[in-house]
Design an enzyme around this catalytic site. Sequence first.
Site, PDB file in Angstrom:
ATOM      1  N   GLY A 208       0.642  -1.311   0.107  1.00  0.00           N
ATOM      2  CA  GLY A 208       0.072   0.356  -0.102  1.00  0.00           C
ATOM      3  C   GLY A 208       0.619   1.285  -0.112  1.00  0.00           C
ATOM      4  O   GLY A 208       0.124   2.430   0.166  1.00  0.00           O
ATOM      5  N   GLU A 428     -12.444   2.103  29.834  1.00  0.00           N
ATOM      6  CA  GLU A 428     -11.866   3.148  28.923  1.00  0.00           C
ATOM      7  C   GLU A 428     -11.213   4.139  29.721  1.00  0.00           C
ATOM      8  O   GLU A 428     -10.042   4.883  29.541  1.00  0.00           O
ATOM      9  CB  GLU A 428     -12.476   3.557  27.676  1.00  0.00           C
TER      10      GLU A 428
END
Length: 606
Positions: A208, A428
């Site tokens: 890529g 989180e």
Amino acid sequence: MKVEKNPRKPLIVFYLVVIGILLLSNMLILPTIMESRITEVDYGTFLRSLDAKEIMMVQVDQEYIYFVKGTEEEPEVFRTLPFNDDSLVDRLYASGCAFGQVVEKEMNPLLAFLVSWVLPMVLFFFIGQMLMKRMSRGGMGRPMMQFGKSNAKVYVPSATGIKFQDVAGEEEAKEALQEIVDFLHQPEKYKKIGAVMPKGALLVGPPGTGKTMLAKAVAGEANVPFFSISGSEFVEMFVGMGAAKVRDLFKQANEKAPCIVFIDEIDTIGKKRDGHGMGGNDEREQTLNQLLTEMDGFDAGKGVVILAATNRPETLDPALLRPGRFDRRIPVELPDQQGREAILQVHARKVHIESGADLSAIARATSGASGAELANIINEAALRAVRMGREKVSQGDLEESVEVVIAGYQKKNKVLSEKEKAIVAYHEIGHALVAALQTESAPVTKITIIPRTSGALGYTMQVEEQERNLMSKTEIENKIATLTAGRAAEEIVFGNVTTGAANDIEQATKLARAMITRYGMSEEFGMVALETVQNQYLGGDAALACSSETASMVDKKVVETVKRQYDKAAALLKANEEKLHRLSRYLYEKETITGEEFMHILNTDE
């Protein structure tokens, strides 16, 4: 090397198939068709039809009695076996039917043989000859049986439309390739001084990064024909066919010189030879040998330049990389922050973006992204703008597209229970709080507990303020502590742990092991490499290069390192437990908060 097979041989199979079809048709199909037109009935039915005067015509043979019923427009043919009936003749005359030829007599045997066998064979022979002539001509009508021809796609000068200005983020690679372009434009300048242009250049880098696009840009800048072929297209089932394709490719290139030949994924045919080739491997080696021979044989002064691309350079045969073949090795690495911004600008020219959009912020948030991934981010942002009914891409679209590429789309049909939502919120916030309380950690930019299609129930995004190329031991340890902080928060608040930390555990273990085995950051082993990196451009998997006793010691050291950072994260969270609860409640209500909101609440005392 085995001799190439004669392409005429497949026609033998063609003729055998034709004979088989004719045999079946003459023995089975044609008689069946003929017989299917005549209906067989019993003798009684024949007599009843005769007495009823329904029969138009009769034919009496030794084997059958054939008769016709119906109308002249739609006659029906029947037959029955004859009986020793003395009254039959009288009945036939009494019915008034005509006597005639209902079924044609059998054809002459010689004529039947000519029509059913000789004539079809002659027709098929001429068809076969026409196929052979078409195969020998090749060109646009070249059939699949012409194995020896290369399948290279040929682009005429400037047909690709790609120039160096369309390739961003790879300035060093473009500079190295610019010399090839200059040579193709002004070869006499190099010949005058006695310089010889490299015959081949190998483009090496992760997937890529734009290796194929760079090769097309070289052809576009030089305005010369461009031959493009994949390494896998040389691999054939028949031995010798791959080598024949190589010969044909270089023959075409010499005819159209100056030109550029590009071989993508050259590691398919260029792998190291081990001397144990059997079957398919032997064919692969023959193809490589032919490629080496052709590269030695053609004149570099003609202007034929060979470009090749691979993301597995360590597997290539040394003979392919020696001077005189692929003289230059041009790295095409992942772009830095400046390169990522330039790539985003190139792709942003193709879409309508609001004037206030900040591509530099997107470039900072996409560290480690390839050119293809950055192009996908711009496209995803454009698609999101269309879904939202807007005509221009906003900054929010770009930021959301970064999350889509990193973590996947929002999974709207996945609804978390109240308890699970609370666990994910504390998990989180545990990550974000430990990251913020430590020095030398990347700042938190976003926290969300909305599930994603990648499987993540939530995530905390950290973005470095500047491009980082080195990491200190303290930074790695802080990162491990941040990774373990989610599990530590669960244990502190709920007194239990869940499966949500699986990815955190994997990353923390990998970092701790790399500290010891690759980076020399342990007192026990010091600057000793205990593992080797394989396929650095394809994930960089590592393999241990030490004894089993040393590997056991490494495992113990990894466990100690991760546990030490886990204890540090737990201590930080306990010392700031009130902020942990406050921030988690806020995230639970909002589901997604920015880094600014997080830092404001963290620095505000209630």
